[in-house]
Design a protein around this motif. Structure first.
Motif, PDB file in Angstrom:
ATOM      1  N   CYS A   1      45.722  95.150 -19.651  1.00 35.68           N
ATOM      2  CA  CYS A   1      45.272  96.291 -20.461  1.00 35.68           C
ATOM      3  C   CYS A   1      46.416  96.833 -21.324  1.00 35.68           C
ATOM      4  CB  CYS A   1      44.715  97.400 -19.574  1.00 35.68           C
ATOM      5  SG  CYS A   1      44.114  98.806 -20.529  1.00 35.68           S
ATOM      6  N   PRO A   2      46.290  96.728 -22.658  1.00 35.64           N
ATOM      7  CA  PRO A   2      47.366  97.218 -23.525  1.00 35.64           C
ATOM      8  C   PRO A   2      47.456  98.744 -23.560  1.00 35.64           C
ATOM      9  CG  PRO A   2      45.516  96.499 -24.858  1.00 35.64           C
ATOM     10  CD  PRO A   2      45.196  96.146 -23.428  1.00 35.64           C
ATOM     11  N   GLU A   3      46.374  99.415 -23.188  1.00 33.18           N
ATOM     12  CA  GLU A   3      46.343 100.880 -23.221  1.00 33.18           C
ATOM     13  C   GLU A   3      46.717 101.511 -21.876  1.00 33.18           C
ATOM     14  OE1 GLU A   3      45.749 102.475 -26.012  1.00 33.18           O
ATOM     15  OE2 GLU A   3      45.270 100.682 -27.149  1.00 33.18           O
ATOM     16  N   LYS A   4      46.944 100.683 -20.860  1.00 34.20           N
ATOM     17  CA  LYS A   4      47.234 101.171 -19.498  1.00 34.20           C
ATOM     18  C   LYS A   4      46.109 102.091 -18.994  1.00 34.20           C
ATOM     19  CE  LYS A   4      51.138  99.052 -19.674  1.00 34.20           C
ATOM     20  NZ  LYS A   4      50.949  97.636 -19.547  1.00 34.20           N
ATOM     21  N   ALA A   5      44.869 101.678 -19.281  1.00 37.14           N
ATOM     22  CA  ALA A   5      43.692 102.488 -18.930  1.00 37.14           C
ATOM     23  C   ALA A   5      43.131 102.155 -17.560  1.00 37.14           C
ATOM     24  CB  ALA A   5      42.608 102.282 -19.991  1.00 37.14           C
TER      25      ALA A   5
ATOM     26  N   ASP B   1      40.033 104.568 -17.276  1.00 37.90           N
ATOM     27  CA  ASP B   1      40.133 105.854 -17.958  1.00 37.90           C
ATOM     28  C   ASP B   1      39.594 105.655 -19.369  1.00 37.90           C
ATOM     29  OD1 ASP B   1      40.836 108.185 -19.281  1.00 37.90           O
ATOM     30  OD2 ASP B   1      42.889 108.226 -18.509  1.00 37.90           O
ATOM     31  N   PHE B   2      38.394 106.163 -19.641  1.00 33.59           N
ATOM     32  CA  PHE B   2      37.759 105.967 -20.936  1.00 33.59           C
ATOM     33  C   PHE B   2      38.489 106.686 -22.063  1.00 33.59           C
ATOM     34  CE2 PHE B   2      33.618 105.219 -18.493  1.00 33.59           C
ATOM     35  CZ  PHE B   2      33.811 103.850 -18.501  1.00 33.59           C
ATOM     36  N   ASN B   3      39.307 107.676 -21.745  1.00 30.11           N
ATOM     37  CA  ASN B   3      40.115 108.327 -22.772  1.00 30.11           C
ATOM     38  C   ASN B   3      41.190 107.388 -23.313  1.00 30.11           C
ATOM     39  OD1 ASN B   3      39.027 111.046 -22.940  1.00 30.11           O
ATOM     40  ND2 ASN B   3      39.733 111.259 -20.836  1.00 30.11           N
ATOM     41  N   LYS B   4      41.656 106.485 -22.480  1.00 27.37           N
ATOM     42  CA  LYS B   4      42.692 105.535 -22.889  1.00 27.37           C
ATOM     43  C   LYS B   4      42.109 104.208 -23.368  1.00 27.37           C
ATOM     44  CE  LYS B   4      46.262 107.228 -19.745  1.00 27.37           C
ATOM     45  NZ  LYS B   4      47.129 106.849 -18.610  1.00 27.37           N
ATOM     46  N   CYS B   5      40.970 103.808 -22.830  1.00 23.66           N
ATOM     47  CA  CYS B   5      40.376 102.496 -23.136  1.00 23.66           C
ATOM     48  C   CYS B   5      39.983 102.410 -24.604  1.00 23.66           C
ATOM     49  CB  CYS B   5      39.146 102.263 -22.252  1.00 23.66           C
ATOM     50  SG  CYS B   5      38.343 100.667 -22.537  1.00 23.66           S
TER      51      CYS B   5
END
Length: 109
Positions: free
Chosen positions: A99-103, A34-38
């Motif tokens: 992944c720290p952003e859960k992306a 998910d590029f919004n979260k990455c």
């Protein structure tokens, strides 16, 4: 209390232990980013033992699909984790954990 015998050898990698226990392997699941979260931090790249990811500058097509949070993150770092070899994914889940952003999510084919 007796423990059942270990089903995998002690010398096997953590990744292979995980996907053997889950009953998954190549071609069953593949990662979606998910590029919004990455945030482009890239811990998924060294975490993946199968070289599925590559850190690249986001392309214009993907940039147009971002929400305002994704655009803000991209303003500070335009790199994103791209899935470049999905067929090599063994569904070990190490990228999801790293992944720290859960992306990253693993999806069925």
């Amino acid at each position: 209390i007796r423990r059942p015998p270990r089903s995998t050898p002690l010398y096997s990698s953590a990744a292979s232990d995980v996907y053997k226990r889950q009953g998954k392997g190549p071609g069953i699941l593949f990662p979606i980013v998910d590029f919004n979260k990455c945030s482009g931090a890239g811990p998924c790249i060294p975490a993946c033992p199968f070289d599925v990811f590559e850190l690249k500058s986001i392309n214009e097509t993907d940039k147009k699909g971002l929400n305002w949070v994704g655009k803000l993150k991209t303003k500070f770092n335009n790199k994103k984790a791209y899935v470049v070899q999905a067929d090599l994914c063994n569904a070990c889940g190490l990228c999801v954990i790293a992944c720290p952003e859960k992306a990253i999510k693993l999806k069925a084919r």
